[in-house]
Design a protein around this motif. Sequence first.
Motif, PDB file in Angstrom:
ATOM      1  N   PRO A  25     -40.949  28.632 -36.654  1.00 28.87           N
ATOM      2  CA  PRO A  25     -39.984  29.333 -37.517  1.00 28.87           C
ATOM      3  C   PRO A  25     -38.624  28.637 -37.504  1.00 28.87           C
ATOM      4  O   PRO A  25     -38.295  27.933 -36.540  1.00 28.87           O
ATOM      5  N   ALA A  26     -37.853  28.851 -38.570  1.00 24.79           N
ATOM      6  CA  ALA A  26     -36.507  28.259 -38.633  1.00 24.79           C
ATOM      7  C   ALA A  26     -35.626  28.965 -37.606  1.00 24.79           C
ATOM      8  O   ALA A  26     -35.417  30.175 -37.681  1.00 24.79           O
ATOM      9  N   LEU A  27     -35.129  28.229 -36.631  1.00 28.80           N
ATOM     10  CA  LEU A  27     -34.272  28.793 -35.587  1.00 28.80           C
ATOM     11  C   LEU A  27     -33.139  27.814 -35.324  1.00 28.80           C
ATOM     12  O   LEU A  27     -33.357  26.596 -35.353  1.00 28.80           O
ATOM     13  N   GLY A  28     -31.957  28.366 -35.058  1.00 29.14           N
ATOM     14  CA  GLY A  28     -30.839  27.484 -34.729  1.00 29.14           C
ATOM     15  C   GLY A  28     -31.058  26.793 -33.392  1.00 29.14           C
ATOM     16  O   GLY A  28     -30.644  25.663 -33.173  1.00 29.14           O
ATOM     17  N   PHE A  29     -31.686  27.526 -32.466  1.00 26.23           N
ATOM     18  CA  PHE A  29     -31.972  26.976 -31.138  1.00 26.23           C
ATOM     19  C   PHE A  29     -32.896  27.949 -30.417  1.00 26.23           C
ATOM     20  O   PHE A  29     -33.080  29.080 -30.869  1.00 26.23           O
ATOM     21  N   VAL A  30     -33.488  27.493 -29.348  1.00 25.41           N
ATOM     22  CA  VAL A  30     -34.191  28.409 -28.445  1.00 25.41           C
ATOM     23  C   VAL A  30     -33.530  28.308 -27.076  1.00 25.41           C
ATOM     24  O   VAL A  30     -32.953  27.273 -26.731  1.00 25.41           O
ATOM     25  N   GLU A  31     -33.589  29.410 -26.356  1.00 25.99           N
ATOM     26  CA  GLU A  31     -32.991  29.409 -25.019  1.00 25.99           C
ATOM     27  C   GLU A  31     -34.075  29.702 -23.992  1.00 25.99           C
ATOM     28  O   GLU A  31     -34.932  30.558 -24.217  1.00 25.99           O
ATOM     29  N   VAL A  32     -34.045  28.989 -22.883  1.00 29.03           N
ATOM     30  CA  VAL A  32     -35.025  29.216 -21.816  1.00 29.03           C
ATOM     31  C   VAL A  32     -34.286  29.404 -20.494  1.00 29.03           C
ATOM     32  O   VAL A  32     -33.142  28.978 -20.354  1.00 29.03           O
ATOM     33  N   HIS A  33     -34.959  30.045 -19.570  1.00 27.81           N
ATOM     34  CA  HIS A  33     -34.397  30.179 -18.226  1.00 27.81           C
ATOM     35  C   HIS A  33     -34.610  28.858 -17.491  1.00 27.81           C
ATOM     36  O   HIS A  33     -35.749  28.434 -17.279  1.00 27.81           O
ATOM     37  N   SER A  34     -33.537  28.224 -17.109  1.00 34.98           N
ATOM     38  CA  SER A  34     -33.609  26.877 -16.524  1.00 34.98           C
ATOM     39  C   SER A  34     -34.609  26.809 -15.376  1.00 34.98           C
ATOM     40  O   SER A  34     -35.410  25.877 -15.286  1.00 34.98           O
ATOM     41  N   GLU A  35     -34.553  27.808 -14.467  1.00 36.46           N
ATOM     42  CA  GLU A  35     -35.359  27.736 -13.239  1.00 36.46           C
ATOM     43  C   GLU A  35     -36.859  27.663 -13.546  1.00 36.46           C
ATOM     44  O   GLU A  35     -37.619  27.100 -12.762  1.00 36.46           O
ATOM     45  N   ASN A  36     -37.280  28.229 -14.680  1.00 30.44           N
ATOM     46  CA  ASN A  36     -38.711  28.203 -15.015  1.00 30.44           C
ATOM     47  C   ASN A  36     -39.206  26.794 -15.368  1.00 30.44           C
ATOM     48  O   ASN A  36     -40.405  26.592 -15.519  1.00 30.44           O
ATOM     49  N   PHE A  37     -38.259  25.869 -15.505  1.00 34.20           N
ATOM     50  CA  PHE A  37     -38.639  24.516 -15.924  1.00 34.20           C
ATOM     51  C   PHE A  37     -38.139  23.458 -14.936  1.00 34.20           C
ATOM     52  O   PHE A  37     -38.063  22.286 -15.271  1.00 34.20           O
ATOM     53  N   PHE A  38     -37.806  23.878 -13.731  1.00 32.38           N
ATOM     54  CA  PHE A  38     -37.299  22.933 -12.735  1.00 32.38           C
ATOM     55  C   PHE A  38     -38.352  21.891 -12.352  1.00 32.38           C
ATOM     56  O   PHE A  38     -38.019  20.757 -12.064  1.00 32.38           O
ATOM     57  N   ASN A  39     -39.602  22.322 -12.282  1.00 30.82           N
ATOM     58  CA  ASN A  39     -40.643  21.398 -11.821  1.00 30.82           C
ATOM     59  C   ASN A  39     -41.076  20.500 -12.991  1.00 30.82           C
ATOM     60  O   ASN A  39     -41.644  20.981 -13.963  1.00 30.82           O
ATOM     61  N   PRO A  40     -40.811  19.200 -12.891  1.00 33.77           N
ATOM     62  CA  PRO A  40     -41.147  18.318 -14.028  1.00 33.77           C
ATOM     63  C   PRO A  40     -42.641  18.103 -14.193  1.00 33.77           C
ATOM     64  O   PRO A  40     -43.071  17.540 -15.193  1.00 33.77           O
TER      65      PRO A  40
END
Lengths: 304, 279
Positions: A25-40
């Motif tokens: 969908p057309a979105l200006g941006f998405v936001e995520v919780h940083s800690e959920n993506f710490f592990n590369p």
Amino acid sequence: MPTTALSCGIGLRQPHYREIMTIQPALGFVEVHSENFFNPHDAAAQVLVQVRAVYPVSLHGVGLALGSACGLDDEHLYRLAGLVERIDPVRVSDHACFARAPWAQGGIVHANDLLPIAFTESAMQIACANIQRVQDRLKRPILIENLSSYLDFADRDYSEPQFFAELGRRSGCGLLLDINNLMVNALNASDPDPLLSVCNWIDELDRLAPPGLIGEIHLAGFSVQQELIIDDHSSPVSEPVWHAYAYALEQFGALPTLIEWDDRLPALSVLLDERGKAMTLAERISLRMSASVKHSARLYGSGP
Amino acid sequence: MNDSLPTSSTIATGTESGAAESLRQRELIAAIFSPNPVEVPSYGMAQTGCRWRAGLAAYRGNGIGHARSALREQFPTLLAMLGDDAFDTLCAYYWRSCPPRKGDLAWAGVELPDFIDTVPELQDWPWLSDCARLDWAVWQAAGAARSRLNEEDLRRLATGDPQSLYLQLAEGVRRIASYWPIVTLYQAHSDPNPDWNAVTRSLEYRQAETALAWRPPENSASAPTVMALDEVTDRWVTALINATNIETALELAGNAFDFAAWLELAVRQGWLNAVIAKE
């Protein structure tokens, strides 16, 4: 700080990953919780890379604990810096809270919560020092979100808007203005007119804030649990919060705005509808403001 | 950004007002993790009486809610064995007894297996803590870097001297040894039609099992896999974990160990990260 006028986004949560990448969908941006993506290395990290190829990503942390008197967790900051490097987010934010403190049995405890800080000069110095460390490490300014708090400290040298204005001035950070949090605090303070109280807060910030302090707005729903209003992001944005949002836009102009929803997550379409509502409101106010700017410019003879 | 700001730790300990911040933060955290709700407001709070109790309850409930969600994801076998209510009670007890040290809930369960060993009410099920260790190993394997073994490693293995070659296991490979049938229990709780009679027998006979958990390579199933190690293979894997050279590891494994068959499986399953030559 990169901000896009009339940019509205949604919080991206795991149950929506597949659908959002399918329908895009057309979105200006998405936001995520940083800690959920710490592990590369984990599966979530791969999803975020795919999402980043389609949308600007705003990283919103819950664990830096920037108001902690005992300082920051170096490893947490290291992991955040790694994520920022991998994702190149449009914004990085966290909260004006503490969570780390020495534990009687030894070491430092991290409460994994957003605990209130006192609006005192010493808390200001602690927050500034911690924010500076983060900004130096990330090589970019960050946004700090105002809290919904269920307890607060009696000592204060600043009102809350004064605190954020001064924090921005001293540290160079911006403010992530969470309007739902303002409403939750007003309701929990048993304010007779919570909407008026929120608008007064916004007015005070408007008077004191350095230009461009606010980098993003958060909108969310709350719930009533026992004796308190809880900021659990579990329902649609309430009517009073929409009114306060409109009021904030009139004071500060259009700002990137996020619909946050964490608990009892609904269908993606519900989030998109809420986001559409924010977008429509922002567009209407933006249009009205630009019309009124042109009108006043004509009155004073300097307009087009 | 201002370059002359002091660090937070010098403020916290260096001035009277900094010490006050430190004290009020320590006291609020102590109240949040206290075994029972604290009736007297902690240092410097604005709220008293029922408003203090309600605010404190909100933070205490919030923390336990976070713990419960994270631990349910990290310990699926333990959850299945204990059931929802007992698991949630354990979560609350654990959260308050071993407060988290990191601001990332992915680490919430790091101390839970050892904590279970200290809970008297759980001593009638002595396999629970090892089952929790296996759950945690699987959780860690799920987020571990995958095998980076390449053709150069295999060439080194084919041509090098086994006395100076070392097999490095991939980051996601975990070995958990137990006096209890932890692999049988793990598989039973992830199997839609488990043979409960076999599970009961393995517990009655105290069938000791050593588990190997690992993250398969990218082109195969992404979820971590668990298998039981036989005694011979376990000696071999233990030698590799202890960074023993290939020749000595083979001696420790014994004549019954089939290196060629193991290597073929290891490459296919992504158990190896590198073949390292040391003089």
